[in-house]
Design a protein around this motif. Structure first.
Motif, PDB file in Angstrom:
ATOM      1  N   ASN A  80       0.840  -1.192   0.000  1.00 14.74           N
ATOM      2  CA  ASN A  80       0.000   0.000   0.000  1.00 14.74           C
ATOM      3  C   ASN A  80       0.877   1.245   0.000  1.00 14.74           C
ATOM      4  O   ASN A  80       1.985   1.221   0.535  1.00 14.74           O
ATOM      5  CB  ASN A  80      -0.904   0.023   1.235  1.00 14.74           C
ATOM      6  N   PRO A  81       0.373   2.344  -0.560  1.00 17.05           N
ATOM      7  CA  PRO A  81       1.152   3.582  -0.534  1.00 17.05           C
ATOM      8  C   PRO A  81       1.191   4.160   0.883  1.00 17.05           C
ATOM      9  O   PRO A  81       0.279   3.926   1.676  1.00 17.05           O
ATOM     10  CB  PRO A  81       0.384   4.514  -1.473  1.00 17.05           C
ATOM     11  N   PRO A  82       2.243   4.891   1.201  1.00 17.35           N
ATOM     12  CA  PRO A  82       2.359   5.459   2.542  1.00 17.35           C
ATOM     13  C   PRO A  82       1.657   6.808   2.669  1.00 17.35           C
ATOM     14  O   PRO A  82       1.464   7.520   1.683  1.00 17.35           O
ATOM     15  CB  PRO A  82       3.866   5.654   2.690  1.00 17.35           C
ATOM     16  N   LEU A  83       1.316   7.123   3.897  1.00 18.26           N
ATOM     17  CA  LEU A  83       0.940   8.481   4.264  1.00 18.26           C
ATOM     18  C   LEU A  83       2.186   9.086   4.884  1.00 18.26           C
ATOM     19  O   LEU A  83       2.722   8.523   5.855  1.00 18.26           O
ATOM     20  CB  LEU A  83      -0.210   8.483   5.272  1.00 18.26           C
ATOM     21  N   ILE A  84       2.683  10.187   4.333  1.00 17.47           N
ATOM     22  CA  ILE A  84       3.919  10.813   4.807  1.00 17.47           C
ATOM     23  C   ILE A  84       3.592  12.185   5.370  1.00 17.47           C
ATOM     24  O   ILE A  84       2.992  13.016   4.685  1.00 17.47           O
ATOM     25  CB  ILE A  84       4.941  10.948   3.659  1.00 17.47           C
ATOM     26  N   GLN A  85       3.988  12.412   6.616  1.00 21.73           N
ATOM     27  CA  GLN A  85       3.784  13.704   7.268  1.00 21.73           C
ATOM     28  C   GLN A  85       5.146  14.219   7.715  1.00 21.73           C
ATOM     29  O   GLN A  85       5.901  13.507   8.396  1.00 21.73           O
ATOM     30  CB  GLN A  85       2.868  13.554   8.475  1.00 21.73           C
ATOM     31  N   ILE A  86       5.469  15.461   7.342  1.00 17.67           N
ATOM     32  CA  ILE A  86       6.766  16.056   7.646  1.00 17.67           C
ATOM     33  C   ILE A  86       6.550  17.248   8.574  1.00 17.67           C
ATOM     34  O   ILE A  86       5.756  18.136   8.263  1.00 17.67           O
ATOM     35  CB  ILE A  86       7.493  16.481   6.357  1.00 17.67           C
ATOM     36  N   PHE A  87       7.264  17.234   9.711  1.00 18.84           N
ATOM     37  CA  PHE A  87       7.081  18.247  10.742  1.00 18.84           C
ATOM     38  C   PHE A  87       8.400  18.894  11.137  1.00 18.84           C
ATOM     39  O   PHE A  87       9.431  18.220  11.204  1.00 18.84           O
ATOM     40  CB  PHE A  87       6.485  17.627  12.016  1.00 18.84           C
ATOM     41  N   ASP A  88       8.339  20.157  11.452  1.00 18.10           N
ATOM     42  CA  ASP A  88       9.456  20.877  12.053  1.00 18.10           C
ATOM     43  C   ASP A  88       9.493  20.473  13.534  1.00 18.10           C
ATOM     44  O   ASP A  88       8.507  20.647  14.246  1.00 18.10           O
ATOM     45  CB  ASP A  88       9.223  22.377  11.899  1.00 18.10           C
ATOM     46  N   THR A  89      10.605  19.939  13.985  1.00 20.32           N
ATOM     47  CA  THR A  89      10.739  19.523  15.382  1.00 20.32           C
ATOM     48  C   THR A  89      11.166  20.732  16.204  1.00 20.32           C
ATOM     49  O   THR A  89      12.182  21.356  15.913  1.00 20.32           O
ATOM     50  CB  THR A  89      11.783  18.392  15.507  1.00 20.32           C
TER      51      THR A  89
END
Length: 103
Positions: A80-89
């Protein structure tokens, strides 16, 4: 510092042992990545949800390593395709040393 959360659905019947085997196949590749600070793989057998938590040195690295080739790889390996979430830490806490670091 950048945190990336990746999640994907796993095939019905995937067990912890099977997920661990699939994850180990990619671990050496990530261990050699000089842009990566840390990576954690996770798995929930009840919901059949898998994924990873990546800690990157920069937004550029996070976007570069989670681009179209990565999406295609996840889909081919895990189905399955991924859900990618990118955050500033913003803050890191080290309970052992009681150190709190702002980024």
């Amino acid at each position: 510092m950048i945190t990336v959360l990746v999640s994907f659905n796993l095939a019905p019947g995937t067990t912890r042992v099977r997920a661990l085997d699939m994850y180990r196949r990619s671990a050496n590749k990530w261990a050699k990545n000089v842009d990566l600070i840390e990576k954690y793989y996770y798995f929930d057998e009840e919901s059949l949800l898998g994924g990873g938590v990546y800690i990157w040195k920069s937004f550029e690295a996070a976007h570069r390593w989670h681009g179209p080739d990565y999406v295609a790889m996840v889909e081919s390996v895990y189905g399955n395709p991924p859900l990618i979430q990118i955050f500033d830490t913003l803050i890191h806490i080290e309970p052992d040393t009681k150190r709190i670091v702002d980024f």
